[in-house]
Design an enzyme around this catalytic site. Structure first.
Site, PDB file in Angstrom:
ATOM      1  N   GLU A 178      50.466  20.336  37.774  1.00  0.00           N
ATOM      2  CA  GLU A 178      51.087  21.610  37.617  1.00  0.00           C
ATOM      3  C   GLU A 178      52.549  21.674  37.517  1.00  0.00           C
ATOM      4  OE1 GLU A 178      49.653  23.953  35.929  1.00  0.00           O
ATOM      5  OE2 GLU A 178      47.596  23.508  36.337  1.00  0.00           O
ATOM      6  N   LEU A 238      61.841  12.871  33.563  1.00  0.00           N
ATOM      7  CA  LEU A 238      61.089  14.187  33.230  1.00  0.00           C
ATOM      8  C   LEU A 238      61.922  15.256  33.142  1.00  0.00           C
ATOM      9  CD1 LEU A 238      57.847  14.109  35.359  1.00  0.00           C
ATOM     10  CD2 LEU A 238      57.920  14.633  33.095  1.00  0.00           C
ATOM     11  N   TYR A 297      52.713  31.513  39.171  1.00  0.00           N
ATOM     12  CA  TYR A 297      51.810  30.712  38.147  1.00  0.00           C
ATOM     13  C   TYR A 297      51.186  29.442  39.052  1.00  0.00           C
ATOM     14  CZ  TYR A 297      50.178  27.077  35.331  1.00  0.00           C
ATOM     15  OH  TYR A 297      49.395  26.078  34.544  1.00  0.00           O
ATOM     16  N   ASP A 353      51.227  31.686  32.173  1.00  0.00           N
ATOM     17  CA  ASP A 353      52.044  30.653  31.810  1.00  0.00           C
ATOM     18  C   ASP A 353      52.695  30.890  30.392  1.00  0.00           C
ATOM     19  OD1 ASP A 353      50.180  29.658  30.274  1.00  0.00           O
ATOM     20  OD2 ASP A 353      50.271  27.783  30.680  1.00  0.00           O
ATOM     21  N   CYS A 379      45.454  29.008  19.692  1.00  0.00           N
ATOM     22  CA  CYS A 379      46.468  30.256  19.506  1.00  0.00           C
ATOM     23  C   CYS A 379      47.953  29.607  19.781  1.00  0.00           C
ATOM     24  CB  CYS A 379      46.317  31.365  20.593  1.00  0.00           C
ATOM     25  SG  CYS A 379      46.882  32.933  19.952  1.00  0.00           S
ATOM     26  N   SER A 423      69.786  24.260  30.179  1.00  0.00           N
ATOM     27  CA  SER A 423      69.484  25.524  29.660  1.00  0.00           C
ATOM     28  C   SER A 423      70.704  26.288  29.526  1.00  0.00           C
ATOM     29  CB  SER A 423      68.383  26.152  30.484  1.00  0.00           C
ATOM     30  OG  SER A 423      68.729  26.150  31.750  1.00  0.00           O
TER      31      SER A 423
HETATM   32 FE1  SF4 Z   1      45.436  34.043  18.692  1.00  0.00          FE
HETATM   33 FE2  SF4 Z   1      44.413  33.988  16.260  1.00  0.00          FE
HETATM   34 FE3  SF4 Z   1      42.788  34.013  18.465  1.00  0.00          FE
HETATM   35 FE4  SF4 Z   1      44.238  36.255  18.327  1.00  0.00          FE
HETATM   36  S1  SF4 Z   1      42.617  35.646  16.805  1.00  0.00           S
HETATM   37  S2  SF4 Z   1      43.999  35.136  19.948  1.00  0.00           S
HETATM   38  S3  SF4 Z   1      46.008  35.341  17.264  1.00  0.00           S
HETATM   39  S4  SF4 Z   1      44.042  32.460  17.826  1.00  0.00           S
END
Ligand code: SF4
Length: 346
Positions: free
Chosen positions: A29, A72, A112, A130, A184, A292
């Site tokens: 982690e 790293l 986290y 996260d 996603c 950063s």
């Molecule tokens: Fe993400 Fe699309 Fe699933 Fe919504 S539907 S959580 S935008 S992958």
């Protein structure tokens, strides 16, 4: 439930997922923060081979730990792992605390990481948020506010807390992170293959979520870095004070200076040497490295020492090392860039 069923049907085979060892999960982690999983895997395997237990890590030196961490980045993570291992040995009889509330008191363990260890290793219904979970929640709940802002962060954690189940909390948390990593995704989310697509409120405008207010640009800074050698060929290196940029690490001594300023004068100030006690031999092309918050332009300068240097202004320690010992000490990416620029001038 749809999320867990999707996770159970197949997920990435990551080495730490095969381990129920809280220490191994903790190391993975910490390494995975700000670092891609593919990069982490070989580091994780070398680390576990060298420090298989908390006790082995606690007995290591900072130099050993930096050497394994080399490349790293964000070296304070390595130092905190070492410190936390020492705390675990001294105050917890060598066993990691079992709750998020206790874990978060260890050096380098934020909310986290505490949630990840407590839920994955110990089965506590502890939430976690996260970058991947932030993206999933921002889309799933159509959160339009800046996700870095404190009120939004609070809202994201409250959602995570409300959703984490008493049964299999670790798998639930991993499934959320996995969803963000493989379905996603930041660009082109695969909504048609999403196990929670039916519930998603932000799916139609997923491309603009999560919203992040632009960060300030890193400030520019210019420095000289000196490859200064004794007449025997050993290299002068400085150790950064802890708590500063690259704290605790050995590096070519550097000094902040305007690009047009005199390298000899800068080295005299840094080393305390009289200009007659060293010779400037060559200058390499400048290298650029972006931290950063700083965009650093560094001009490497080769120097021959005619007198010993025992103190470097702004450094915790100064010493002479062989090239091999310097390589083995764990060098930050910036230091390796400087070494490459110097190698080009022969
Ligand atoms: Fe993400 Fe699309 Fe699933 Fe919504 S539907 S959580 S935008 S992958």
């Amino acid at each position: 439930m749809a999320l867990l069923a999707w996770f159970d049907a197949g997920h990435r085979d990551l080495p730490w997922r095969r381990s129920g060892d809280p220490y191994a999960i903790w190391v993975s982690e910490i390494m995975a923060q700000q670092t891609r999983v593919e990069t982490v895997i070989p580091y994780y395997e070398r680390w576990l081979a060298r420090f298989p237990t908390v006790a082995d890590l606690a007995a290591a030196s900072e130099d050993d730990v930096f050497a394994l961490w080399q490349g790293l980045g964000y070296y304070s993570r390595a130092r905190n792992l070492l410190r936390a291992a020492q705390v675990v040995m001294a105050e917890h009889a060598g066993a990691l605390p079992r709750t998020a509330e206790a874990l978060v008191t260890l050096p380098g363990v934020g909310r986290y990481t505490a949630g990840a260890i407590a839920s994955i290793a110990f089965g506590e219904a502890a939430p976690l948020v996260d970058g991947n979970v932030t993206r999933v929640f921002a889309r799933l709940f159509a959160i339009e506010d800046d996700v870095r802002a404190t009120p939004t962060q609070k809202r994201l954690w409250a959602i995570a807390e409300a959703l984490v189940p008493a049964r299999r909390p670790g798998d639930h948390n991993q499934a959320l992170m996995e969803l963000g990593a493989v379905v996603c995704t930041p660009t082109s989310p695969a909504c048609d293959a999403c196990p929670v697509g039916d519930l998603c409120q932000g799916r139609e405008h997923a491309d603009r979520l999560p919203y992040k207010k632009p960060k300030k640009k890193p400030r520019p800074e210019t420095r000289f870095a000196f490859e200064a050698r004794s007449e025997e060929g050993d290299l002068l290196v400085g150790r950064n004070p802890s708590g500063t940029l690259l704290g605790g690490m050995w590096q070519y001594p550097m000094v902040e200076a305007a690009p047009e300023s005199d390298a000899a004068a800068a080295f005299a100030t840094l080393s305390g040497l009289d200009p007659a006690s060293f010779r400037i031999d060559a200058t390499a092309d400048a290298v650029i490295h972006v931290f950063s918050h700083i965009r650093m332009t560094v001009t490497p300068v080769r120097v021959t020492l005619r007198a010993p240097v025992t103190v470097l202004d702004g450094y915790a320690e100064a010493t002479l090392l062989s090239d091999e010992a310097f390589r083995d000490a764990g060098r930050a990416t910036l230091t390796r860039k400087i070494a490459r620029a110097l190698a080009e001038i022969g």
